[in-house]
Write a protein that holds these residues in place. Structure first.
Motif, mmCIF file in Angstrom:
data_model
loop_
_atom_site.group_PDB
_atom_site.id
_atom_site.type_symbol
_atom_site.label_atom_id
_atom_site.label_comp_id
_atom_site.label_asym_id
_atom_site.label_seq_id
_atom_site.Cartn_x
_atom_site.Cartn_y
_atom_site.Cartn_z
ATOM 1 N N GLY A 31 63.081 35.159 36.709
ATOM 2 C CA GLY A 31 63.904 36.254 37.213
ATOM 3 C C GLY A 31 65.202 36.448 36.449
ATOM 4 O O GLY A 31 65.726 35.531 35.819
ATOM 5 N N GLU A 32 65.712 37.671 36.512
ATOM 6 C CA GLU A 32 67.008 38.029 35.932
ATOM 7 C C GLU A 32 67.911 38.514 37.063
ATOM 8 O O GLU A 32 67.475 39.261 37.938
ATOM 9 N N SER A 33 69.187 38.144 37.016
ATOM 10 C CA SER A 33 70.131 38.571 38.048
ATOM 11 C C SER A 33 70.442 40.055 37.945
ATOM 12 O O SER A 33 70.646 40.737 38.941
ATOM 13 N N ALA A 34 70.518 40.554 36.747
ATOM 14 C CA ALA A 34 70.869 41.933 36.425
ATOM 15 C C ALA A 34 70.565 42.122 34.952
ATOM 16 O O ALA A 34 70.239 41.164 34.258
ATOM 17 N N GLN A 46 74.755 38.009 32.386
ATOM 18 C CA GLN A 46 73.632 38.002 33.319
ATOM 19 C C GLN A 46 73.190 36.556 33.485
ATOM 20 O O GLN A 46 73.504 35.700 32.656
ATOM 21 N N ARG A 97 62.561 44.811 35.802
ATOM 22 C CA ARG A 97 63.090 43.607 35.144
ATOM 23 C C ARG A 97 63.827 42.697 36.119
ATOM 24 O O ARG A 97 63.953 41.509 35.860
ATOM 25 N N VAL A 98 64.334 43.237 37.217
ATOM 26 C CA VAL A 98 65.063 42.407 38.176
ATOM 27 C C VAL A 98 64.257 42.197 39.470
ATOM 28 O O VAL A 98 64.812 41.818 40.492
ATOM 29 N N LEU A 147 67.015 33.625 42.464
ATOM 30 C CA LEU A 147 66.255 34.026 41.278
ATOM 31 C C LEU A 147 64.994 33.187 41.239
ATOM 32 O O LEU A 147 65.060 31.956 41.178
ATOM 33 N N ARG A 201 64.340 38.752 41.817
ATOM 34 C CA ARG A 201 65.539 38.304 42.527
ATOM 35 C C ARG A 201 65.482 38.780 43.968
ATOM 36 O O ARG A 201 64.818 39.768 44.289
ATOM 37 N N SER A 221 66.703 46.638 43.903
ATOM 38 C CA SER A 221 67.599 47.099 42.844
ATOM 39 C C SER A 221 67.816 48.596 42.955
ATOM 40 O O SER A 221 66.971 49.322 43.470
#
Length: 161
Positions: free
Chosen positions: A62-65, A111, A33-34, A58, A37, A24
């Motif tokens: 997980g979070e994509s963004a 997201q 937080r990401v 993910l 991914r 990221s």
């Protein structure tokens, strides 16, 4: 029978593209937080400059963004495997393989979140319009795409991270 694709070929296996080295560009505390991914920059593997294509995995949790929207960039996703939750500033929708979603510039903030125990695999496609900005309604973060093509992050009051 699998077909061998020679080096320099116009085709390749998406999973053969190495994952992006830096997960990221977000500053902390958002970077972590990401961390769930993994992006493979498929468009870059072909020298495509006008738009990006990522094969993104993910992992569970997980979070994509961060929840975000773009000022100029349109985005599109297509789910290949798993059942992520599409979170927007208006609603949440569970997606399945074969589902897709599109996000016009200045539209809803969005997201993907993986709330399952299995990986999610999806394609994300977005243009690379100069002068794009990202806004994050739930976080003290703003982003501007610099002339060098790199994101520059500040607090909402403009102070840098």
């Amino acid at each position: 029978m699998d077909k061998e694709m020679p080096a320099g070929s116009l085709a390749l296996r998406a999973l053969d593209v190495a994952p992006r080295k830096k997960p990221s560009n977000y500053p902390e505390p958002f970077y972590s937080r990401v961390s769930g991914r993994e992006k493979r920059q498929l468009g870059d593997a072909f020298g495509i400059n006008n738009f990006g294509v990522n094969l993104t995995r993910l992992f569970p949790g997980g979070e994509s963004a961060l929840l975000h929207r773009h000022s100029k960039q349109d985005e599109f996703i297509y789910i290949l495997e798993g059942t992520p939750t599409l979170v927007t500033d208006q609603e949440e929708v569970v997606l399945s393989p074969g589902d897709c979603a599109g996000f016009p510039a200045q539209g809803v903030a969005h997201q993907l979140v993986n709330r399952t125990e299995a990986d999610v695999l999806y394609l994300e496609i977005g243009d690379r319009t100069k002068g794009d900005e990202g806004s994050y309604p739930k976080d003290d973060l703003m982003a501007k795409l610099g002339p060098d093509g790199q994101w520059q992050f500040t607090h909402k009051d403009g102070t840098p991270y």
